[in-house]
Each structure stands twice: as structure tokens, then as C-alpha cells.
Design a protein around this motif. Structure first.
Motif, PDB file in Angstrom:
ATOM      1  N   ARG A 317       0.520  -0.904   0.366  1.00  0.00           N
ATOM      2  CA  ARG A 317      -0.302  -0.001  -0.210  1.00  0.00           C
ATOM      3  C   ARG A 317       0.672   1.335   0.028  1.00  0.00           C
ATOM      4  NH1 ARG A 317      -4.255   1.646   2.517  1.00  0.00           N
ATOM      5  NH2 ARG A 317      -4.384   2.367   0.632  1.00  0.00           N
ATOM      6  N   ARG A 318       2.011   1.206  -0.365  1.00  0.00           N
ATOM      7  CA  ARG A 318       2.781   1.946  -0.419  1.00  0.00           C
ATOM      8  C   ARG A 318       3.629   2.917  -2.101  1.00  0.00           C
ATOM      9  NH1 ARG A 318       1.794   1.450   5.216  1.00  0.00           N
ATOM     10  NH2 ARG A 318       2.554   3.400   5.784  1.00  0.00           N
ATOM     11  N   TYR A 334      -0.879   4.038   0.614  1.00  0.00           N
ATOM     12  CA  TYR A 334      -1.835   4.658   1.957  1.00  0.00           C
ATOM     13  C   TYR A 334      -2.048   6.348   2.480  1.00  0.00           C
ATOM     14  CZ  TYR A 334      -1.814   3.738   7.031  1.00  0.00           C
ATOM     15  OH  TYR A 334      -1.974   3.549   8.438  1.00  0.00           O
ATOM     16  N   ALA A 441      -5.942   5.686   4.306  1.00  0.00           N
ATOM     17  CA  ALA A 441      -5.709   5.257   5.913  1.00  0.00           C
ATOM     18  C   ALA A 441      -6.472   4.085   6.313  1.00  0.00           C
ATOM     19  CB  ALA A 441      -4.482   5.768   7.199  1.00  0.00           C
ATOM     20  N   ASP A 445      -8.374  -0.557   1.552  1.00  0.00           N
ATOM     21  CA  ASP A 445      -7.335  -1.268   0.946  1.00  0.00           C
ATOM     22  C   ASP A 445      -8.352  -2.724   0.253  1.00  0.00           C
ATOM     23  OD1 ASP A 445      -7.808  -1.517   3.525  1.00  0.00           O
ATOM     24  OD2 ASP A 445      -6.248  -3.575   4.054  1.00  0.00           O
TER      25      ASP A 445
END
Length: 462
Positions: A317-318, A334, A441, A445
Motif C-alpha cells: 500500500r505504498r 496509503y 489509511a 484496501d
């Protein structure tokens, strides 16, 4: 606190948190019984369960198993994100257990180590993970407790019994990083954030200065050029890094080749030529300069860095590619603060200057949305099209009149909508997609694999 040698079992209240899970993995690695509670099942909690950590998902004292009811041998660790009235937390506190915040435990675990602590309101997860990778791939080696899952190792905890170095993500939330004693410290940013904790930017700045004051005598501070950290203890060395201006560690001669940056790096130890990245984005070049600085200052040599930097596969997630084709690019990240969104927008536009950018953003926390609504609006206006999900509350209760519409109403771009998760994929496909960013955040996801599946199907049927 219980002596580490006396602990037989460790119970985590909030075990699925990214920082908590790293400590849980440490104690599991040490051979202790590990269990805990979390509010919801996630990919991370499923991974912990597969590693032997017992987890339940109801706040129910009756589900605390017998080995974790012995106060003489059980350490209880909790995250400050857990509400004070939590039943299980109250049970342990009221019955004389040794109950410690996550940050306290991390401070105790890292005692006697050469702690490499990465702090900052942005970039700390990527920088600490990059640094941990550079150390791990060298003769120096390291242990690491990280705030993200490194794709190379599929974990946020690294162990090396032969290394005295411990790379730590130093979290400013709840002033957690003040429990650490850095040997090497990096400071990446000091923007206003967590105003629900600090109240104002001055208090955040004061906390970072206190963190710097905890660097041990003979230690080192490496900070991004321009940060206000002039009042530093004379017993530590201070270095700066930058990709925009001349600093002690400065990147220059940038070349973008097949979506990845190549660059030269000037350091206090000499010039390192022809470095190249394994992950995309100009923001990651800046992160890499900081991480390389930490590695060099810790004794990793130039050739080890040259070999290992391009092998860093990034963090879950980056800036994580989900789809990367000529027809459609889909990146998940994120980013949950205006400055982080600005950074990823800058990186994406540098790589894909001609693509139309669609952003799906899930705001995180009512207080952050309230405090930075103008900043979110300004950063999201850099997209061609924006879809806003409802606010992810995390630990907070709703605040009257604070919602995603608060951001939308401040945006100048008219192509913005607030949508539900159920309608998201249908709304996305109403318009021609070229480059999709999912940002936030919270639990956005969980939508990513569903969107990927639908978009893959859409592309194959065209």
C-alpha cells in the motif's frame, strides 16, 4: 514491568495494528505464547493467525484463554487507539496485570541496541523499510520493527541475532516516539497532524524537538534540509538530506527510465554515481536518499547499497501497482494527509504526464478531515476526477457536520462526487479510466482487490 525473562505469554489488545503486529511477531519468534483481540479480521490478522497467534474479534473477557490470565507471567500490550472503556483492557488493568502501551514495550525491547529511529509526519514507513532492507542486505545486518509490510520479506518484523542494529519506525502519534533512545535518528517532516492529540502545530514541533533531545551522546541526527531543528545537543552529529537543494546527502542528475529513477548521490563520504530505484516515484527518491544516509552512517558500504537499492520491492500500500498496462494504470497508496497526496500526485504526473488521473479517496478520522479540509481539497484538485468515500472513523466518534462533503464543497474541480463503496465500481466505469489512484489509511484496501478484478474483467472484454 515484568522482566523479559519472566514473561511466558503476551496478550495484545489491538493486535492487528501495524505496529502491534510487529511486536507480536517478535514475541512469537522468541518462543512465547501470543494471543490478542482486534475489532475486525484483516489480511494482517489472518497472517498472524497463520503464524500461530490466537486472535478473537469480540470484546469479551470470557474469550481470554487461561494462559493469559496469570498476572505473574503475562505481559499485556495495548495500543492507544483502543478506547479506555474497552472491557478486556479494563479487566487487565483492574486485576493487577502488567499493562503497557506498545511504545513502552518497543522502548524496552530496543534497549542496548544501536537504534536507528525514523521519525516524521510523512515518509517514515518507507524510509525505515528502505533502511532496513539496505542494512539486511549488507554485512551490518539489522533487526527491524516497521509500520508497513515490506514486499521483499512479506513482514514488518526482521530479526538478525548477529546484528546490534535495530531499525524502528518512530511514531509521533500519542508521543509514542519519546519512549525511544536513538543512536541514529532521521527526521523527514514536521507538518501539522494528529491535532486531536497535540492541539496545535507548535506542540507537534515541541514533541519532535524532544525526540531529537533523546538521541544518545555520540549519536547522529539526519534530517530533511529546511526543518527547524537548530537547537541540537552539541554531543551529536547533524547531517541534512535533499533532492531539491545542496545538502550533506544530495541527489542530482535524475533520469527517468522505464518509469524508474536513476540518479547520482553526493555524500559526506564522496560521490556515488549511477544509483537506480526498484520502486517508482520521485517521492521515493527522496525517501531513498534519507535511507541511504542512515545506511552509510551505520557502516553499510557503497557497493552494498548499489546492489541492494534496486532490489527493494516496496511496501504494501505504498505506491503499489495493481494494474500497469498501456490501457490502464491502477496504483494504490496509503496517503491520508494533504502533503502525502501532494507528493503522490507530483510523482504520478512526472511518470504519466499525459494520462487523465482519477482519484478515489477515503478520508481517515473526523478530526483530521475537520482540521485539514482545505488542504485535502487543494491536493485533490490536482486530479482530473475525484470520488470521495465516507470518512473512516477508526478510533473516533462522529463530529457534527464533519463529512466527506466538507472536502467536496471546498474543491474547485467540479468533477467530484461522494459515493458509497457499493456504488464505487459502477461510478468509476461511467467514465473512461486512464490512471486510477486509490488513497487512504482506513479500510479502502479491502476494495482494492474487488476493483482490480472488475477492471481486469472490463479490460479483457473491451
Amino acid at each position: 514491568m515484568l522482566q523479559l525473562k519472566d514473561i511466558k505469554s503476551v496478550y495484545f489488545v489491538g493486535v492487528g495494528g501495524i505496529g502491534m503486529s510487529a511486536i507480536a511477531r517478535f514475541f512469537k519468534y522468541e518462543g512465547l505464547a501470543v494471543a490478542g483481540y482486534d475489532r475486525v479480521s484483516t489480511v494482517l490478522t489472518s497472517e498472524l493467525e497463520s503464524e500461530g497467534v490466537q486472535i478473537h474479534y469480540e470484546d469479551d473477557v470470557n474469550q481470554i484463554q487461561l494462559p493469559y490470565r496469570d498476572k505473574k507471567s503475562t505481559l499485556v500490550v495495548y495500543t492507544p487507539a483502543i478506547p479506555k472503556e474497552h472491557t478486556e483492557l479494563r479487566y487487565f488493568q483492574d486485576n493487577g496485570f502488567d499493562v503497557r502501551k506498545r511504545a513502552e514495550v518497543l522502548g524496552i525491547i530496543s534497549q542496548g541496541k544501536n537504534s536507528v529511529c525514523v521519525a516524521g509526519t510523512h515518509g517514515k514507513t518507507t524510509i525505515s523499510s528502505m533502511a532496513a532492507h539496505l542494512y539486511t542486505q549488507s554485512e551490518v545486518g539489522c533487526n527491524a520493527f516497521l509500520g508497513g509490510i515490506i514486499n521483499n520479506y512479506k513482514t514488518n518484523f526482521l530479526h538478525n541475532a548477529n546484528s546490534s542494529y535495530m531499525v524502528l519506525e518512530a511514531d509521533e502519534f500519542d508521543r509514542s516516539f519519546l519512549h525511544l533512545t536513538p543512536h541514529l535518528a532521521l527526521l523527514s517532516a514536521m507538518d501539522a497532524d494528529h491535532l486531536d492529540i497535540y492541539g496545535d502545530k507548535e506542540s507537534i514541533t515541541d514533541a519532535f524537538h524532544e525526540f531529537v533531545s533523546k538521541i544518545e551522546s555520540g549519536g547522529v541526527l539526519l534530517h530533511k534540509l529546511g526543518l527547524p531543528v537548530d537547537d541540537v545537543n552539541e554531543e551529536i552529529e547533524v547531517f541534512t538530506y535533499s533532492i531539491d537543494e545542496k545538502a550533506d546527502f544530495s541527489a542530482f542528475n535524475f533520469k527517468l527510465i522505464d518509469g524508474l529513477y536513476h540518479f547520482d548521490l553526493q555524500t559526506p563520504f564522496g560521490l556515488i554515481k549511477s544509483l537506480y530505484m526498484g520502486v517508482p516515484g520521485l517521492v521515493n527518491v527522496e525517501n531513498a536518499v534519507g535511507a541511504i544516509g542512515l545506511a552509510l552512517l551505520g557502516g553499510v558500504d557503497e557497493e552494498e547499497i548499489r546492489k541492494s537499492l534496486p532490489t527493494f520491492e516496496g511496501i504494501r500500500r505504498r505506491f503499489q501497482y495493481q494494474i500497469n498496462t498501456d490501457e490502464l494504470v491502477f496504483i494504490d497508496d496509503y496517503a491520508h494527509h494533504p502533503e502525502e497526496i501532494n507528493a503522490i500526485m507530483k510523482s504520478v504526473k512526472a511518470i504519466y504526464p499525459d494520462k487523465k488521473i482519477t482519484v478515489v479517496f477515503q478520508p481517515h478520522l473526523y478530526t483530521r478531515t475537520r482540521d485539514f479540509a482545505d488542504g485535502f481539497a487543494e491536493s485533490l484538485d490536482k486530479a482530473d476526477r475525484t470520488l470521495l468515500l465516507d470518512i473512516y472513523p477508526a478510533r473516533e466518534l462522529p463530529i457534527e457536520n464533519v463529512n466527506s462533503e466538507m472536502i467536496a464543497s471546498r474543491m474547485k474541480n467540479s468533477d467530484v462526487r461522494v459515493v458509497s463503496k457499493n456504488d464505487l465500481s459502477d461510478v468509476l466505469l461511467e467514465d473512461e479510466l486512464e490512471l486510477l489512484l486509490t488513497l487512504g489509511a482506513g479500510d479502502i484496501d479491502k476494495e482494492v482487490p474487488l476493483l482490480k478484478e472488475k477492471l481486469d474483467e472490463f479490460i479483457s472484454n473491451k
